[in-house]
Design a protein around this motif. Structure first.
Motif, PDB file in Angstrom:
ATOM      1  N   CYS A 202      -1.686   4.269  -1.111  1.00 21.76           N
ATOM      2  CA  CYS A 202      -1.437   5.461  -0.295  1.00 21.76           C
ATOM      3  C   CYS A 202      -1.255   6.662  -1.232  1.00 21.76           C
ATOM      4  O   CYS A 202      -1.897   7.686  -1.065  1.00 21.76           O
ATOM      5  CB  CYS A 202      -0.219   5.257   0.590  1.00 21.76           C
TER       6      CYS A 202
ATOM      7  N   ASP B 237       0.022   5.489  10.189  1.00 20.03           N
ATOM      8  CA  ASP B 237       0.225   4.973   8.826  1.00 20.03           C
ATOM      9  C   ASP B 237      -1.078   4.432   8.251  1.00 20.03           C
ATOM     10  O   ASP B 237      -1.357   4.599   7.066  1.00 20.03           O
ATOM     11  CB  ASP B 237       1.323   3.902   8.811  1.00 20.03           C
TER      12      ASP B 237
ATOM     13  N   THR C 101       0.839  -1.217   0.000  1.00 18.60           N
ATOM     14  CA  THR C 101       0.000   0.000   0.000  1.00 18.60           C
ATOM     15  C   THR C 101       0.868   1.260   0.000  1.00 18.60           C
ATOM     16  O   THR C 101       0.368   2.359  -0.212  1.00 18.60           O
ATOM     17  CB  THR C 101      -0.944   0.034   1.219  1.00 18.60           C
ATOM     18  N   THR C 102       2.167   1.045   0.252  1.00 20.29           N
ATOM     19  CA  THR C 102       3.152   2.124   0.151  1.00 20.29           C
ATOM     20  C   THR C 102       3.018   2.864  -1.174  1.00 20.29           C
ATOM     21  O   THR C 102       3.334   4.046  -1.265  1.00 20.29           O
ATOM     22  CB  THR C 102       4.576   1.492   0.192  1.00 20.29           C
TER      23      THR C 102
ATOM     24  N   THR D  87      -2.713   5.947   4.811  1.00  9.85           N
ATOM     25  CA  THR D  87      -3.043   5.047   3.702  1.00  9.85           C
ATOM     26  C   THR D  87      -4.519   5.183   3.341  1.00  9.85           C
ATOM     27  O   THR D  87      -4.879   5.260   2.163  1.00  9.85           O
ATOM     28  CB  THR D  87      -2.706   3.597   4.105  1.00  9.85           C
TER      29      THR D  87
END
Ligand code: P1T
Length: 387
Positions: A197, A233, A192-193, A237
Motif C-alpha cells: 500500500c 481499502d 499489504t498495510t 492498496t
C-alpha cells in the motif's frame, strides 16, 4: 510484462460497465439477481467484489503467482494460511518474527491443538532438527522483523516432504526484491498495510500461490471465516501498489546510506541491515534478493534507556508502529511491535530493550541523516558528540 508495468496494468482493465479507466470502488455488499441464481458472477461482497478481484489480480501478478486472496489485514491472511492445518499438526517457525504473528501462534492457535517450534531459521541444521513426523508447515519470515535475519527459502523448500507447506511472509522484502514462489515456496503472505500500500492509510493482507488446490482452500477460508478487506481499502492498496517499484528503489537507496552512516558512528553499537557486507548473511541476501529493502535495526552504546530517549527525539522519523510507508518511522520493538513476546523470550532472541527499528522512508536523504545526527548528539554518552 515486466514488474513496474505489471504493477500498473495487471487486473486494471477498464470497467466493463462504464469504461472507467481506473477500477471503481464497488462500495456494495450485494448484487441484484434477475432470477434466483442468475447474476453476473457476483452475489455477495464477502464472497466476491470487483474492486477486490482487481487487487487480487494485481498482487498475484507481482508475485509471479496464479492465485491471490486479499484479506482485511496481514494477521487475517496469516490466520487463513494456518486454517489449512488441523489439530495435531506441527509448525516450524522462525524465532524472530513479527510479535503479532507470535501472539496468534502462541496464544490463539496453540489452544486449537496446533504445535509450534521456534528455531533460528538462519541455521538450516536447526530447522532440520525441529522437524517432526506431524510437521505440516514451515513458517518463514525473511528478512525477519525486527532483526533482519535471512532464511534460505530454497534450502527450506528442499527439506519439504510431500504434504508439507512452505509459507513465506514477504512483507519486508516485497515482490520487488524477492519472489518466494520462484524459489519453491507454496504460499506467499503479505501485510499489504506496509510497502505494497505504501502510504500508511490502509490495513490489509494477502496470500498468493501457484498451487490451485491450496489457493482454492485459501479462497474457501477467506469466505468461510470472512476476514475480507472492504472495497475502499482494496482500492487504496491497489493504487499504492502501482508505484511499488519506484518507492522500493528509493527506500533501499536511503536505507543503505543510513546503514553505512550508523555503522561508522561511534555512538552506535550494532547495525542490522542485510545490505551491509558485515551482515552475517550478506551473501545469501545478494543471492536471494535483488535489493536489501528499507528496514534496519540498531543498538546504541550506553544504557538501554537511551533507546527510549532517542526514539522520541526525532523530527522526521515519527515514533510509530508499522512500516513501509513513504514517511520514515522509528520504533522500539521491545515496547511496541514485539511487546506481545515475554521479555525473557525477547532478550533470548536478541530483541533487547536497547534495540531500535527504522522504517526508512523516501524523503530526501540529507534530511534523514540530519535528523539522526541531531538525535545521536542529543542522547550521546560522549560529551564531545553531544556538543
Ligand atoms: O498489521 P497487519 O496488516 O495485520 O500485518 C501483520 C504483520 C505481518 N507480518 C509482518 C512481517 C509484519 O511486520 C506485520 C505487522 N507489523 C507491524 C505492525 C510492525 O510495526 O512491525
Amino acid at each position: 510484462m515486466r514488474f513496474a508495468t505489471r504493477a500498473i496494468h495487471a487486473g486494471q482493465d477498464p470497467d466493463p460497465a462504464t469504461g472507467a479507466t481506473i477500477v471503481p470502488i464497488y462500495q456494495t455488499s450485494t448484487y441484484t439477481q434477475s432470477a434466483v441464481g442468475q447474476h453476473k458472477g457476483f452475489d455477495y461482497s464477502r464472497t466476491v467484489n470487483p474492486t477486490r478481484l482487481a487487487l487480487e489480480a494485481q498482487l498475484a501478478a507481482l508475485e509471479d503467482g496464479a492465485y491471490c486472496s486479499a484479506f482485511a489485514s496481514g494477521m487475517a491472511a496469516t490466520a487463513a494460511i494456518l486454517n489449512l492445518l488441523s489439530a495435531g499438526d506441527h509448525v516450524v517457525a522462525s524465532d524472530d518474527m513479527y510479535g503479532g504473528t507470535y501472539r496468534l501462534f502462541s496464544r490463539v492457535l496453540s489452544r486449537y491443538g496446533l504445535d509450534f517450534t521456534y528455531v533460528d531459521m538462519s541455521n538450516s541444521n536447526a530447522i532440520h532438527s525441529a522437524v517432526r513426523p506431524n510437521t505440516k508447515l514451515y513458517w518463514l519470515e525473511t528478512p525477519t522483523n525486527p532483526l533482519l535475519k535471512l532464511v534460505d527459502i530454497a534450502k527450506v523448500c528442499a527439506l519439504r516432504t510431500p504434504g508439507q507447506i512452505v509459507a513465506v511472509d514477504n512483507t519486508f522484502a516485497t515482490p520487488f526484491f524477492q519472489r518466494p514462489l520462484s524459489l519453491g515456496a507454496d504460499i506467499v503472505m503479505h501485510s499489504t498495510t506496509k510497502y505494497i500500500c505504501g502510504h500508511s492509510d490502509s490495513i490489509g493482507g494477502a496470500t498468493i500461490s501457484n498451487n490451485s488446490e491450496l489457493a482454492e482452500l485459501l479462497k474457501f477460508h477467506q469466505n468461510a471465516v470472512g476476514g475480507v478487506p472492504g472495497p475502499m481499502d482494496a482500492y487504496l492498496t491497489m493504487r499504492g501498489a502501482k508505484t511499488l517499484a519506484l518507492r522500493m528503489r528509493k527506500h533501499a537507496e536511503n536505507a543503505q546510506v543510513i546503514a553505512r552512516f550508523l555503522v561508522t558512528h561511534d555512538e552506535v553499537e550494532r547495525v542490522y541491515y542485510p545490505g551491509l557486507d558485515t551482515h552475517p548473511q550478506h551473501e545469501l541476501a545478494k543471492r536471494q534478493m535483488s535489493g536489501f529493502g528499507g528496514m534496519l535495526s540498531f543498538t546504541l552504546r550506553g544504557p538501554a534507556s537511551r533507546a527510549l530517549d532517542f526514539a522520541k527525539s526525532m523530527k522526521y522519523f515519527s515514533l510509530a508502529e508499522s512500516l513501509g510507508g513513504v514517511e520514515s518511522l522509528v520504533c522500539h520493538p521491545g515496547r511496541m511491535t514485539h511487546g506481545a513476546i515475554p521479555k525473557e523470550d525477547r532478550d533470548a532472541r536478541g530483541v533487547t530493550d536497547g534495540l531500535l527499528r527504522l522504517s526508512v522512508g523516501i524523503e530526501d536523504i540529507e534530511d534523514l541523516i540530519e535528523d539522526l545526527q541531531i538525535a545521536l548528539a542529543r542522547t550521546a554518552q560522549d560529551p564531545v558528540v553531544r556538543h
